[in-house]
Motif scaffolding. Sequence first.
Motif, PDB file in Angstrom:
ATOM      1  N   SER A 193     -29.333  -1.936  -1.369  1.00 19.13           N
ATOM      2  CA  SER A 193     -27.888  -1.699  -1.464  1.00 19.13           C
ATOM      3  C   SER A 193     -27.042  -2.971  -1.429  1.00 19.13           C
ATOM      4  O   SER A 193     -26.290  -3.205  -0.482  1.00 19.13           O
ATOM      5  N   PRO A 194     -27.168  -3.796  -2.469  1.00 19.06           N
ATOM      6  CA  PRO A 194     -26.356  -5.022  -2.513  1.00 19.06           C
ATOM      7  C   PRO A 194     -24.870  -4.714  -2.682  1.00 19.06           C
ATOM      8  O   PRO A 194     -24.511  -3.588  -3.042  1.00 19.06           O
ATOM      9  N   LEU A 195     -24.062  -5.724  -2.400  1.00 15.38           N
ATOM     10  CA  LEU A 195     -22.617  -5.594  -2.621  1.00 15.38           C
ATOM     11  C   LEU A 195     -22.373  -5.344  -4.113  1.00 15.38           C
ATOM     12  O   LEU A 195     -22.779  -6.150  -4.955  1.00 15.38           O
ATOM     13  N   ARG A 196     -21.772  -4.214  -4.434  1.00 10.34           N
ATOM     14  CA  ARG A 196     -21.516  -3.857  -5.823  1.00 10.34           C
ATOM     15  C   ARG A 196     -20.351  -2.872  -5.842  1.00 10.34           C
ATOM     16  O   ARG A 196     -20.245  -2.021  -4.953  1.00 10.34           O
ATOM     17  N   LYS A 197     -19.509  -2.984  -6.844  1.00  7.05           N
ATOM     18  CA  LYS A 197     -18.403  -2.025  -6.962  1.00  7.05           C
ATOM     19  C   LYS A 197     -18.979  -0.705  -7.453  1.00  7.05           C
ATOM     20  O   LYS A 197     -19.720  -0.688  -8.440  1.00  7.05           O
ATOM     21  N   ALA A 198     -18.670   0.394  -6.753  1.00  6.27           N
ATOM     22  CA  ALA A 198     -19.116   1.712  -7.230  1.00  6.27           C
ATOM     23  C   ALA A 198     -18.420   2.005  -8.555  1.00  6.27           C
ATOM     24  O   ALA A 198     -17.289   1.543  -8.770  1.00  6.27           O
ATOM     25  N   ASP A 199     -19.081   2.753  -9.429  1.00  3.27           N
ATOM     26  CA  ASP A 199     -18.495   3.020 -10.751  1.00  3.27           C
ATOM     27  C   ASP A 199     -17.118   3.681 -10.639  1.00  3.27           C
ATOM     28  O   ASP A 199     -16.243   3.452 -11.462  1.00  3.27           O
ATOM     29  N   ASP A 200     -16.951   4.517  -9.606  1.00  5.15           N
ATOM     30  CA  ASP A 200     -15.680   5.234  -9.467  1.00  5.15           C
ATOM     31  C   ASP A 200     -14.731   4.573  -8.449  1.00  5.15           C
ATOM     32  O   ASP A 200     -13.764   5.197  -8.005  1.00  5.15           O
ATOM     33  N   ALA A 201     -15.002   3.319  -8.085  1.00  7.06           N
ATOM     34  CA  ALA A 201     -14.093   2.625  -7.143  1.00  7.06           C
ATOM     35  C   ALA A 201     -12.951   1.974  -7.916  1.00  7.06           C
ATOM     36  O   ALA A 201     -13.095   1.611  -9.084  1.00  7.06           O
ATOM     37  N   ILE A 202     -11.813   1.857  -7.238  1.00  9.77           N
ATOM     38  CA  ILE A 202     -10.659   1.199  -7.849  1.00  9.77           C
ATOM     39  C   ILE A 202     -10.579  -0.227  -7.307  1.00  9.77           C
ATOM     40  O   ILE A 202     -10.558  -0.423  -6.080  1.00  9.77           O
ATOM     41  N   GLU A 203     -10.583  -1.197  -8.216  1.00  8.41           N
ATOM     42  CA  GLU A 203     -10.565  -2.603  -7.790  1.00  8.41           C
ATOM     43  C   GLU A 203      -9.130  -3.062  -7.518  1.00  8.41           C
ATOM     44  O   GLU A 203      -8.238  -2.804  -8.324  1.00  8.41           O
ATOM     45  N   VAL A 204      -8.941  -3.723  -6.377  1.00  4.72           N
ATOM     46  CA  VAL A 204      -7.626  -4.290  -6.055  1.00  4.72           C
ATOM     47  C   VAL A 204      -7.839  -5.775  -5.766  1.00  4.72           C
ATOM     48  O   VAL A 204      -8.580  -6.122  -4.845  1.00  4.72           O
ATOM     49  N   ASP A 205      -7.213  -6.633  -6.562  1.00  7.85           N
ATOM     50  CA  ASP A 205      -7.327  -8.076  -6.352  1.00  7.85           C
ATOM     51  C   ASP A 205      -6.183  -8.517  -5.443  1.00  7.85           C
ATOM     52  O   ASP A 205      -5.017  -8.475  -5.833  1.00  7.85           O
ATOM     53  N   THR A 206      -6.530  -8.936  -4.214  1.00  9.97           N
ATOM     54  CA  THR A 206      -5.501  -9.240  -3.214  1.00  9.97           C
ATOM     55  C   THR A 206      -5.092 -10.719  -3.207  1.00  9.97           C
ATOM     56  O   THR A 206      -4.308 -11.127  -2.355  1.00  9.97           O
ATOM     57  N   SER A 207      -5.621 -11.506  -4.156  1.00  7.18           N
ATOM     58  CA  SER A 207      -5.368 -12.970  -4.142  1.00  7.18           C
ATOM     59  C   SER A 207      -3.893 -13.317  -4.012  1.00  7.18           C
ATOM     60  O   SER A 207      -3.524 -14.207  -3.248  1.00  7.18           O
ATOM     61  N   ASN A 208      -3.059 -12.600  -4.770  1.00  6.83           N
ATOM     62  CA  ASN A 208      -1.626 -12.925  -4.757  1.00  6.83           C
ATOM     63  C   ASN A 208      -0.778 -11.811  -4.157  1.00  6.83           C
ATOM     64  O   ASN A 208       0.374 -11.633  -4.520  1.00  6.83           O
ATOM     65  N   MET A 209      -1.372 -11.057  -3.243  1.00  5.82           N
ATOM     66  CA  MET A 209      -0.622  -9.950  -2.641  1.00  5.82           C
ATOM     67  C   MET A 209      -0.472 -10.178  -1.134  1.00  5.82           C
ATOM     68  O   MET A 209      -1.360 -10.762  -0.502  1.00  5.82           O
ATOM     69  N   THR A 210       0.642  -9.682  -0.575  1.00  8.04           N
ATOM     70  CA  THR A 210       0.788  -9.739   0.885  1.00  8.04           C
ATOM     71  C   THR A 210       0.033  -8.539   1.470  1.00  8.04           C
ATOM     72  O   THR A 210      -0.319  -7.593   0.744  1.00  8.04           O
ATOM     73  N   ILE A 211      -0.178  -8.582   2.791  1.00  9.92           N
ATOM     74  CA  ILE A 211      -0.879  -7.479   3.452  1.00  9.92           C
ATOM     75  C   ILE A 211      -0.138  -6.168   3.192  1.00  9.92           C
ATOM     76  O   ILE A 211      -0.730  -5.159   2.828  1.00  9.92           O
ATOM     77  N   GLU A 212       1.207  -6.211   3.357  1.00  8.60           N
ATOM     78  CA  GLU A 212       1.999  -4.985   3.159  1.00  8.60           C
ATOM     79  C   GLU A 212       1.855  -4.444   1.736  1.00  8.60           C
ATOM     80  O   GLU A 212       1.800  -3.236   1.515  1.00  8.60           O
ATOM     81  N   GLU A 213       1.808  -5.347   0.771  1.00 12.80           N
ATOM     82  CA  GLU A 213       1.656  -4.908  -0.630  1.00 12.80           C
ATOM     83  C   GLU A 213       0.303  -4.229  -0.846  1.00 12.80           C
ATOM     84  O   GLU A 213       0.219  -3.220  -1.547  1.00 12.80           O
ATOM     85  N   VAL A 214      -0.721  -4.793  -0.231  1.00 11.05           N
ATOM     86  CA  VAL A 214      -2.062  -4.181  -0.402  1.00 11.05           C
ATOM     87  C   VAL A 214      -2.088  -2.807   0.276  1.00 11.05           C
ATOM     88  O   VAL A 214      -2.587  -1.831  -0.297  1.00 11.05           O
ATOM     89  N   VAL A 215      -1.512  -2.733   1.482  1.00 12.49           N
ATOM     90  CA  VAL A 215      -1.485  -1.441   2.191  1.00 12.49           C
ATOM     91  C   VAL A 215      -0.748  -0.400   1.342  1.00 12.49           C
ATOM     92  O   VAL A 215      -1.223   0.727   1.164  1.00 12.49           O
ATOM     93  N   ALA A 216       0.395  -0.785   0.784  1.00 13.95           N
ATOM     94  CA  ALA A 216       1.181   0.152  -0.037  1.00 13.95           C
ATOM     95  C   ALA A 216       0.367   0.608  -1.245  1.00 13.95           C
ATOM     96  O   ALA A 216       0.356   1.798  -1.599  1.00 13.95           O
ATOM     97  N   LYS A 217      -0.328  -0.324  -1.877  1.00  9.91           N
ATOM     98  CA  LYS A 217      -1.139  -0.006  -3.058  1.00  9.91           C
ATOM     99  C   LYS A 217      -2.256   0.982  -2.694  1.00  9.91           C
ATOM    100  O   LYS A 217      -2.480   1.980  -3.392  1.00  9.91           O
ATOM    101  N   VAL A 218      -2.942   0.702  -1.572  1.00 11.57           N
ATOM    102  CA  VAL A 218      -4.047   1.589  -1.165  1.00 11.57           C
ATOM    103  C   VAL A 218      -3.502   2.977  -0.795  1.00 11.57           C
ATOM    104  O   VAL A 218      -4.076   4.000  -1.188  1.00 11.57           O
ATOM    105  N   LEU A 219      -2.362   3.015  -0.092  1.00  6.03           N
ATOM    106  CA  LEU A 219      -1.786   4.322   0.273  1.00  6.03           C
ATOM    107  C   LEU A 219      -1.405   5.120  -0.978  1.00  6.03           C
ATOM    108  O   LEU A 219      -1.568   6.334  -1.033  1.00  6.03           O
ATOM    109  N   GLU A 220      -0.923   4.398  -1.984  1.00  3.06           N
ATOM    110  CA  GLU A 220      -0.567   5.042  -3.257  1.00  3.06           C
ATOM    111  C   GLU A 220      -1.825   5.670  -3.893  1.00  3.06           C
ATOM    112  O   GLU A 220      -1.790   6.806  -4.363  1.00  3.06           O
ATOM    113  N   ILE A 221      -2.919   4.934  -3.846  1.00  2.00           N
ATOM    114  CA  ILE A 221      -4.190   5.447  -4.410  1.00  2.00           C
ATOM    115  C   ILE A 221      -4.663   6.657  -3.604  1.00  2.00           C
ATOM    116  O   ILE A 221      -5.107   7.656  -4.174  1.00  2.00           O
TER     117      ILE A 221
END
Length: 219
Positions: free
Chosen positions: A186-214
Amino acid sequence: MQIAIDGPASAGKSTIAKLIAKRLNFVYCDTGAMYRTVTLLAKDNQIDYGDMSSIVQLMDEHSIKFINKDEGQDVLLDDQNVSDEIRSEEITNNVSQVSAIKEVREKLVDMQRQLASDTDIVMDGRDIGTTVLPNADVKIFLIASVEVRAQRRYKENIERGINTSLKTLEDEIAARDYKDSHREISPLRKADDAIEVDTSNMTIEEVVAKVLEIVQANK
Ligand code: DC
């Protein structure tokens, strides 16, 4: 409801998972802490990090427990709180080796499934969406560039009084990424049905809001 949050080291998984669990009033489970605790067990008993049979025996002889707190969780090893100890550089740099042991993974995955069986949960790790909870209602794959992740680790370390150069942290993160995504089981791998979120240029609050939206969209 089960929410799986996977991704590479220092992508922000536990920060985000904790906040999501708090907002939704779900239980939070940091599976990396379990692998770290087994690594600490090996260290404390002067067992080589690759000595599979001795590590498995130690796991049978000792107890690992999780206590949910308002802010995240505490990890108890034989009823002693090791939440800080498992974050040391020694453990961080050796946990990938211990977590590649098949028998260690089997035991911890059983514990993780048990924890998720009767409660709403946010679980973070590397293989939650692919292996531990393949039927999770929501699967998020958090990523960020190596440079951004090294910066985040650098800041965390400074707050804890540890001064490691950015270059060393980048190298360590890249090495852990490689080991975690190239191991056999079970190596690190994105599940086929996972939603990718790139947090490089996001604040913590922005990521939380995005995940809550999903999460809302998948309810
Ligand atoms: O998320 P973390 O950095 O605390 O995780 C520590 C290590 O544990 C990570 O390098 C790989 C391993 N791990 C794993 O193999 N599977 C998981 N579900 C969680 C962590």
